[in-house]
Design a protein around this motif. Sequence first.
Motif, PDB file in Angstrom:
ATOM      1  N   LEU A 595      -3.425  -0.069 -14.528  1.00 57.89           N
ATOM      2  CA  LEU A 595      -2.305  -0.690 -13.806  1.00 57.89           C
ATOM      3  C   LEU A 595      -1.293   0.343 -13.334  1.00 57.89           C
ATOM      4  O   LEU A 595      -0.108   0.279 -13.664  1.00 57.89           O
ATOM      5  CB  LEU A 595      -1.637  -1.729 -14.713  1.00 57.89           C
ATOM      6  CG  LEU A 595      -2.533  -2.904 -15.137  1.00 57.89           C
ATOM      7  CD1 LEU A 595      -1.878  -3.719 -16.235  1.00 57.89           C
ATOM      8  CD2 LEU A 595      -2.872  -3.779 -13.936  1.00 57.89           C
ATOM      9  N   VAL A 596      -1.753   1.298 -12.536  1.00 52.67           N
ATOM     10  CA  VAL A 596      -0.886   2.348 -11.992  1.00 52.67           C
ATOM     11  C   VAL A 596      -1.117   2.427 -10.485  1.00 52.67           C
ATOM     12  O   VAL A 596      -2.267   2.531 -10.039  1.00 52.67           O
ATOM     13  CB  VAL A 596      -1.182   3.712 -12.643  1.00 52.67           C
ATOM     14  CG1 VAL A 596      -0.309   4.798 -12.020  1.00 52.67           C
ATOM     15  CG2 VAL A 596      -0.945   3.647 -14.142  1.00 52.67           C
ATOM     16  N   PRO A 597      -0.074   2.392  -9.662  1.00 53.22           N
ATOM     17  CA  PRO A 597      -0.261   2.435  -8.202  1.00 53.22           C
ATOM     18  C   PRO A 597      -0.836   3.769  -7.735  1.00 53.22           C
ATOM     19  O   PRO A 597      -0.727   4.791  -8.406  1.00 53.22           O
ATOM     20  CB  PRO A 597       1.147   2.202  -7.659  1.00 53.22           C
ATOM     21  CG  PRO A 597       2.071   2.536  -8.779  1.00 53.22           C
ATOM     22  CD  PRO A 597       1.343   2.234 -10.043  1.00 53.22           C
ATOM     23  N   TYR A 598      -1.426   3.713  -6.543  1.00 52.56           N
ATOM     24  CA  TYR A 598      -2.007   4.897  -5.919  1.00 52.56           C
ATOM     25  C   TYR A 598      -0.926   5.616  -5.097  1.00 52.56           C
ATOM     26  O   TYR A 598       0.153   5.073  -4.843  1.00 52.56           O
ATOM     27  CB  TYR A 598      -3.181   4.504  -5.033  1.00 52.56           C
ATOM     28  CG  TYR A 598      -4.185   3.605  -5.730  1.00 52.56           C
ATOM     29  CD1 TYR A 598      -4.908   4.055  -6.839  1.00 52.56           C
ATOM     30  CD2 TYR A 598      -4.395   2.291  -5.294  1.00 52.56           C
ATOM     31  CE1 TYR A 598      -5.822   3.229  -7.487  1.00 52.56           C
ATOM     32  CE2 TYR A 598      -5.307   1.465  -5.938  1.00 52.56           C
ATOM     33  CZ  TYR A 598      -6.010   1.924  -7.032  1.00 52.56           C
ATOM     34  OH  TYR A 598      -6.908   1.105  -7.674  1.00 52.56           O
ATOM     35  N   ASP A 599      -1.240   6.849  -4.667  1.00 59.73           N
ATOM     36  CA  ASP A 599      -0.257   7.654  -3.934  1.00 59.73           C
ATOM     37  C   ASP A 599      -0.176   7.187  -2.476  1.00 59.73           C
ATOM     38  O   ASP A 599      -1.101   7.405  -1.690  1.00 59.73           O
ATOM     39  CB  ASP A 599      -0.655   9.135  -4.003  1.00 59.73           C
ATOM     40  CG  ASP A 599       0.406  10.033  -3.386  1.00 59.73           C
ATOM     41  OD1 ASP A 599       1.485   9.524  -3.014  1.00 59.73           O
ATOM     42  OD2 ASP A 599       0.160  11.243  -3.267  1.00 59.73           O
ATOM     43  N   ARG A 600       0.929   6.555  -2.106  1.00 59.27           N
ATOM     44  CA  ARG A 600       1.103   6.047  -0.741  1.00 59.27           C
ATOM     45  C   ARG A 600       1.083   7.182   0.281  1.00 59.27           C
ATOM     46  O   ARG A 600       0.689   6.984   1.440  1.00 59.27           O
ATOM     47  CB  ARG A 600       2.417   5.273  -0.627  1.00 59.27           C
ATOM     48  CG  ARG A 600       2.529   4.103  -1.578  1.00 59.27           C
ATOM     49  CD  ARG A 600       3.906   3.468  -1.513  1.00 59.27           C
ATOM     50  NE  ARG A 600       4.041   2.564  -0.378  1.00 59.27           N
ATOM     51  CZ  ARG A 600       3.798   1.254  -0.438  1.00 59.27           C
ATOM     52  NH1 ARG A 600       3.402   0.703  -1.568  1.00 59.27           N
ATOM     53  NH2 ARG A 600       3.958   0.503   0.632  1.00 59.27           N
ATOM     54  N   ASN A 601       1.510   8.373  -0.141  1.00 52.37           N
ATOM     55  CA  ASN A 601       1.582   9.520   0.759  1.00 52.37           C
ATOM     56  C   ASN A 601       0.209   9.947   1.262  1.00 52.37           C
ATOM     57  O   ASN A 601       0.102  10.635   2.275  1.00 52.37           O
ATOM     58  CB  ASN A 601       2.260  10.687   0.032  1.00 52.37           C
ATOM     59  CG  ASN A 601       2.536  11.871   0.919  1.00 52.37           C
ATOM     60  OD1 ASN A 601       2.903  11.717   2.087  1.00 52.37           O
ATOM     61  ND2 ASN A 601       2.367  13.071   0.381  1.00 52.37           N
ATOM     62  N   LEU A 602      -0.849   9.549   0.541  1.00 49.84           N
ATOM     63  CA  LEU A 602      -2.201   9.990   0.889  1.00 49.84           C
ATOM     64  C   LEU A 602      -3.046   8.893   1.525  1.00 49.84           C
ATOM     65  O   LEU A 602      -4.211   9.128   1.847  1.00 49.84           O
ATOM     66  CB  LEU A 602      -2.909  10.509  -0.373  1.00 49.84           C
ATOM     67  CG  LEU A 602      -2.510  11.912  -0.823  1.00 49.84           C
ATOM     68  CD1 LEU A 602      -2.976  12.179  -2.249  1.00 49.84           C
ATOM     69  CD2 LEU A 602      -3.078  12.958   0.124  1.00 49.84           C
TER      70      LEU A 602
END
Length: 681
Positions: A595-602
Amino acid sequence: MRPPHWIAAWVLLLHGCAADRPPQAASARTDIRDCSTDPPYLPPTATNTTARLAALRDTMRAHSIHAYIVPSTDAHMSEYIAERDSRLAWMTGFTGSAGTGVVTRDKAALWTDSRYWTQAERQLDCNWELQRTTWIESIGLWILEAVPVGGNIGLDPFLFSIDTWNSYSQALHGSGRTLVPIETNLVDEVWGDQRPPLPSSKIYSLSEEFTGSSWQEKVAGIRQQMEQHVRRPTAVLLSGLEETAWLFNLRGDDIPYNPVFYSYTLLTNTNISLFVDKGRLSAEALGSLQASCPGPLCVELQEYGQARTHLHHYAQGNVTVWLGTEYTTYGLYGVIPQEKLLEDSYSPVMTAKAVKNAKEQELLRAAHVRDAVAVIQYLLWLEKMVPQGQVDEFSGAQHIDALRRAQKHSHGPSFQSISASGLNAALAHYSPSNGSSRKLSVDEMYLSDTGGQYLDGTTDITRTVHWGVPTPLQKEAYTRVLMGNIDLSRLVFPPNTAGRTVEAFARRALWDVGLNYGHGTGHGIGNFLSVHEWPVGFQSNNVPLTAGMFTSIEPGYYRDGEFGIRIEDVALVVEAQTKHPSGEKPFLTFEVVSLVPYDRNLIDLSLLSPEQIRYLNTYYETIRACVGPELRQQGLEEEYGWLQRSTEPFPLGSAAATAAATAGTLAIASLLSALLTGLQA
């Protein structure tokens, strides 16, 4: 992160798909060895093995051995092993978890898979040839060239599984070379008193709060399987350390990162024999095991070293011994007459352990919520500290380990944390040391593959991030890895489907543009046990996926000498809610519990279909609902704010996404049709 059998042979063959440019010239690299120069160039990470090889060859001559095979496992076929069992690492300097070494009178070679090729070039000196495969056929051919006819090939029979021993025997059959079992391990002879001692820590019981059922209920279930089997076996032999630990709800600390202890179990219809250093059992554990003595639920304690002798004596009677060939060594197998054996790839304990009951599922879910808190704390800390130039790979690994230890029910990391920046991330299983650790930079990608052991579950999660401006290739590759993760995670599939049948969904988005990765796509995971739990996963020798199994889903992409990407989540196999009923057995799908979000920057949204974006938004809603309250309960308001920003919903409706959806739907339908052909047969 697994031994050779974790990597399907066809995956290794396909690894070449990722080689979309010429490799760097050896002279341009200072981090790997160069044996073509005079004198050879060795990086500081390489180990000088000249004296060790000379000593081993002297010992080989004393035993009339012309070649000696050194595996990377222990007497229980464990993936992770204690330091005293790290014979291959001591002989070669290579510390990867999968490999095989062969030493002859004048040559030495190491075989390992694509995860560890660069690592091997960093750690081996020029006494060793590197063979870039794990196939036993390749090892056999090399031995045939290096050892003359009439030569003896030595092995320790307690370090090779039944199948592996038979494969070596077949590879050398009719060649004039003889496979010789030597029960005295030759590496141990050379290692001498420098070899680490046996463990002495206590073996302890898990409280009822952290177990899915009592050990007595588990024993009854296995005995019921014995009664219902057509062969009616009289005993089950357990050699895998996690098998005995799970069966009796016991844990220990004999192997780093794995809460297991040296043991064997022989379970019959009327008796239970546990082979263990009984002096190490806690008072509570001893009381639990012997509360029902005498009787069929009384555990008889015998010395660990007596397992083979006891088994040999038992096998003289009118008996049938049921065992799993994947975790039983040839040394034990050989004392049981062939007609008294019942062989499966995995013991009934191993397959029972793989399917978690409702309580075990809830325990693992709870562990992943707290684990997510630690990872979110770490990602926020990195965002603040990396721009200041105050973090390197090693200090980062130490920090995430410390954050996990602060969580409730923590029992330390579940494996050595992989903290890899820039080109080091191209090594799929790189771990930093205090002496060789790169500074984290806003201009490079960073890969963090970490996990925790908690009394209620084991976790494993990978996130890749970039704090600056990623290159177009980095952004595309990351997005396609994410697409593969999503496509497999949201897949609906028929019951009794083997993981290998659907594994390609994690690769499709990469394959579309000629990219690939050279490791497996996932592995099972335990309840405060092994981070890599067999027989669950997506490899050729995994069992079919069943509701109640937990598996990782972890596609990646690695560009040697530049960067690496992996996105890993743990998912529970659950029944799917389908439009049409599917008969007695419902279709299946995955519920992601990491339950950890992914890197939006990528993320390049233009590559994602509307369905993939909807999946992401739904996943982020779940993260907010599950992890948000836990962050606030722990008083982590800054982390709560970070979570809210990182899980903002993605916009829908772009023309590119709509076009991608149409093409993606057709491609997935075609791929699914091809992969599932013959499934009903």
